[in-house]
Design a protein around this motif. Sequence first.
Motif, PDB file in Angstrom:
ATOM      1  N   HIS A 174     -17.321   3.787 -36.250  1.00 51.99           N
ATOM      2  CA  HIS A 174     -17.809   2.582 -35.566  1.00 51.99           C
ATOM      3  C   HIS A 174     -19.069   2.939 -34.775  1.00 51.99           C
ATOM      4  O   HIS A 174     -19.095   3.959 -34.087  1.00 51.99           O
ATOM      5  CB  HIS A 174     -16.721   2.053 -34.628  1.00 51.99           C
TER       6      HIS A 174
ATOM      7  N   VAL B  78      -7.626  -5.674 -40.215  1.00 49.40           N
ATOM      8  CA  VAL B  78      -7.103  -4.303 -40.298  1.00 49.40           C
ATOM      9  C   VAL B  78      -6.159  -3.932 -39.136  1.00 49.40           C
ATOM     10  O   VAL B  78      -5.058  -3.413 -39.372  1.00 49.40           O
ATOM     11  CB  VAL B  78      -8.261  -3.279 -40.445  1.00 49.40           C
ATOM     12  N   PRO B  79      -6.523  -4.215 -37.862  1.00 51.34           N
ATOM     13  CA  PRO B  79      -5.593  -3.845 -36.788  1.00 51.34           C
ATOM     14  C   PRO B  79      -4.231  -4.534 -36.926  1.00 51.34           C
ATOM     15  O   PRO B  79      -3.220  -3.996 -36.486  1.00 51.34           O
ATOM     16  CB  PRO B  79      -6.303  -4.307 -35.511  1.00 51.34           C
TER      17      PRO B  79
ATOM     18  N   CYS C 117      -6.407   0.777 -36.052  1.00 53.44           N
ATOM     19  CA  CYS C 117      -7.655   0.599 -35.318  1.00 53.44           C
ATOM     20  C   CYS C 117      -7.360  -0.097 -33.993  1.00 53.44           C
ATOM     21  O   CYS C 117      -6.608  -1.063 -33.954  1.00 53.44           O
ATOM     22  CB  CYS C 117      -8.623  -0.238 -36.160  1.00 53.44           C
TER      23      CYS C 117
ATOM     24  N   LYS D 124      -9.875  -1.329 -32.148  1.00 52.84           N
ATOM     25  CA  LYS D 124     -10.991  -2.235 -31.856  1.00 52.84           C
ATOM     26  C   LYS D 124     -10.518  -3.671 -32.068  1.00 52.84           C
ATOM     27  O   LYS D 124      -9.424  -3.908 -32.592  1.00 52.84           O
ATOM     28  CB  LYS D 124     -12.166  -1.947 -32.787  1.00 52.84           C
TER      29      LYS D 124
ATOM     30  N   PHE E 150     -13.311 -10.766 -36.792  1.00 49.57           N
ATOM     31  CA  PHE E 150     -13.091 -11.181 -38.192  1.00 49.57           C
ATOM     32  C   PHE E 150     -12.047 -10.335 -38.906  1.00 49.57           C
ATOM     33  O   PHE E 150     -11.651 -10.647 -40.018  1.00 49.57           O
ATOM     34  CB  PHE E 150     -14.409 -11.077 -38.983  1.00 49.57           C
ATOM     35  N   CYS E 151     -11.598  -9.253 -38.279  1.00 51.11           N
ATOM     36  CA  CYS E 151     -10.963  -8.180 -39.061  1.00 51.11           C
ATOM     37  C   CYS E 151      -9.438  -8.171 -38.970  1.00 51.11           C
ATOM     38  O   CYS E 151      -8.859  -8.187 -37.886  1.00 51.11           O
ATOM     39  CB  CYS E 151     -11.518  -6.833 -38.599  1.00 51.11           C
TER      40      CYS E 151
ATOM     41  N   ARG F 138     -18.227  -7.037 -31.657  1.00 50.17           N
ATOM     42  CA  ARG F 138     -18.435  -5.676 -32.154  1.00 50.17           C
ATOM     43  C   ARG F 138     -18.684  -4.667 -31.043  1.00 50.17           C
ATOM     44  O   ARG F 138     -18.638  -3.455 -31.264  1.00 50.17           O
ATOM     45  CB  ARG F 138     -19.626  -5.660 -33.139  1.00 50.17           C
TER      46      ARG F 138
ATOM     47  N   GLN G 110      -9.756   4.252 -40.248  1.00 53.36           N
ATOM     48  CA  GLN G 110     -10.494   3.010 -40.009  1.00 53.36           C
ATOM     49  C   GLN G 110     -11.596   3.219 -38.980  1.00 53.36           C
ATOM     50  O   GLN G 110     -12.592   2.536 -38.976  1.00 53.36           O
ATOM     51  CB  GLN G 110      -9.546   1.917 -39.525  1.00 53.36           C
TER      52      GLN G 110
ATOM     53  N   CYS H 100     -12.607  -6.378 -33.485  1.00 54.80           N
ATOM     54  CA  CYS H 100     -13.605  -7.168 -34.202  1.00 54.80           C
ATOM     55  C   CYS H 100     -12.942  -8.486 -34.610  1.00 54.80           C
ATOM     56  O   CYS H 100     -11.860  -8.476 -35.202  1.00 54.80           O
ATOM     57  CB  CYS H 100     -14.104  -6.410 -35.421  1.00 54.80           C
TER      58      CYS H 100
END
Length: 454
Positions: free
Chosen positions: A238, A166-167, A157, A159, A163-164, A277, A201, A161
Amino acid sequence: MKRLYIQTYGCQMNQYDSERIARVLGRVDYVATESIENADLILLNTCSVRDKAEQKVYSSLGRWKELKEQREGVVIGVGGCLAQQEGERLLKRVPHLDLVFGTHNIHKLPEMVEQVQNWRTRPVETAFYRDPSYMEDAECRTHVQGSKAFVTIMQGCNKVCSFCIVPHVRGREVSRPSEKIIAEVECLVRQGVKEVMLLGQNVNSYGKTSPGEINFAELLGCVNAIPGLERIRFTTSHPQDLSPELIEAFATLEKLCEHLHLPVQSGSDSVLARMRRGYNCKEYLHRIRLLNDRCPQVALSTDIIVGFPGETDDEFQSTLELLRQVEYDEIFSFTYSPRPQTVSAKLYDDDVPNEIKKDRLKKVQSLQREVSLRKNRERIGAVEEILVDGQSKLKNGQIMGRTRTNRIVNLLGPEALVGSLVSIRITGASANSLVGELLTVDRECDSYLEGETA
Ligand code: SAH
Ligand code: F3S
C-alpha cells in the motif's frame, strides 16, 4: 486413490491456496486430475473482488450440475472469497452444491468431505482465526513444479478502502511466523525454485500485529540470505506504507527484483478521499520520488479504478494526468463495481453510467499502451537477465521469460533453458512485451552452449 479437480479464479493468493488445498487433500488420498469428467471431488476456488469475477463462479457452477447427475458420489465444493462472502446462501442458491469453505478453512476440507460422504450433510465453514496456524501445512511443500513459486506471508487487510471487499472476505491482518516462511522458501529452493513471490494483501504491514515478529524489510533480508535462491518479488504494497526501510531494501538486497506494484487507484485527490485510501497525489508522488532517487532502476506498475461513484470528467482527467506523469511500466485497470458490505456501496450510488465507465477504461488503456510502447522501445539494445518460464504465449516456437523489472521477453532458444537464468539483448518491443536474443546462460546450461558451438 480418489481424483480431485480444482478450478481457480482470482489472484495469486488463490493460486497459492489451491496448491494448499491439493496438499491437504493429498494426505487423505486425493490425487489432482486435469479432467473434470473423471473427478470424484470438484472444488472451485473463487474471487469476489469485482462483480464480473462473481458472475463467472455462478456460470461454472451451473455447468457442473450435469456432472453431478451423471456420476453418483461426485462431491462439489466452493471455497475462497465468494464462499466467505455468501456462506450458507450459496447452498440455497446452488442446490447441487455439497460444501462451502471460507478463506481460513482449507485445513477443514478432509473432515468436510467426509461429512458429505458419510453423513450426507452439507457443511459450511466460514470462521475467521487470529492464530496464524490455520495457514500452515504439516510438512514441507512437495511436488513443486517449475522454477517460480508463490509464498503467502500474511492474509487479510486492516485498511478501509471504501470500494474493497478484501477485508470482509479475507479478514483482519494475520502474519505467518517468519521462521515458517523462511523454512518454506528453503524447502522450495531445495526443489529447484529460483524465484519466490511473497504474497499478502498489504505485505508492508507484515508482522505488525504479531508481537515480537520481524518487520517486512527484515523478512526480505532473511529471505535474501537463503543460499540458492536467485530472485525475490512481492505483492501488494500500500502506498501509505512504502517505508524508508523498504526503499532501502530495494537499494541493498541483491535478490530483490527491481519492480514495485504500487496501486494508486485514481489521480484525483477528491476521488482518493472518497475511496478512503489515506493519501493524496502529492504524497503518493513524493514516495515514488524517494524510491526513484535511491533506486532509479525500479519499474513501477499500478491498479486504476475508473467510474468510482461521483467521478466527474475533471476527476477522470486527473487520473490520465497522473499516468502521463508517472509513466508506469504496466497498469491493471478496472471499472468500478459496488461490492456487498463495502462502505462505497452503502454510502454512494453507482452513478457513473456503464458506457462512460467503459469509455474511460478505454482511454486509460490506450494512453498506457502508448507509454508502455515508448518505454519498452527505450530498452532496445540493453542487456538484461531473464528467468526462462516456458514456451512463448505467442505460440511461435519461441521461449519466454521475465526480466528483473517484470517485462516479458520472447526469444528464440531451446526449451532446455526453461528454469534457467540467461543473459539476453533486447532487440524489439511492443506495448506488452519485448523481443530478445540469447547471449549467455547460467552454469547449469553450459553444456547447451558447448553443444551449440561444437
Ligand atoms: N491490496 C490488494 C488489492 C486487492 S484488489 C492486493 O493486491 O492484494 C485488486 C485490485 O482490484 C485493486 O487494487 C483495485 O484496483 C481493484 N478493485 C478492488 N475492488 C474493486 C471494485 N469494487 N471495483 C473495481 N475494482 C476494484
Ligand atoms: Fe483492499 Fe485497500 Fe486492503 S484495496 S486489500 S482494503 S489496502
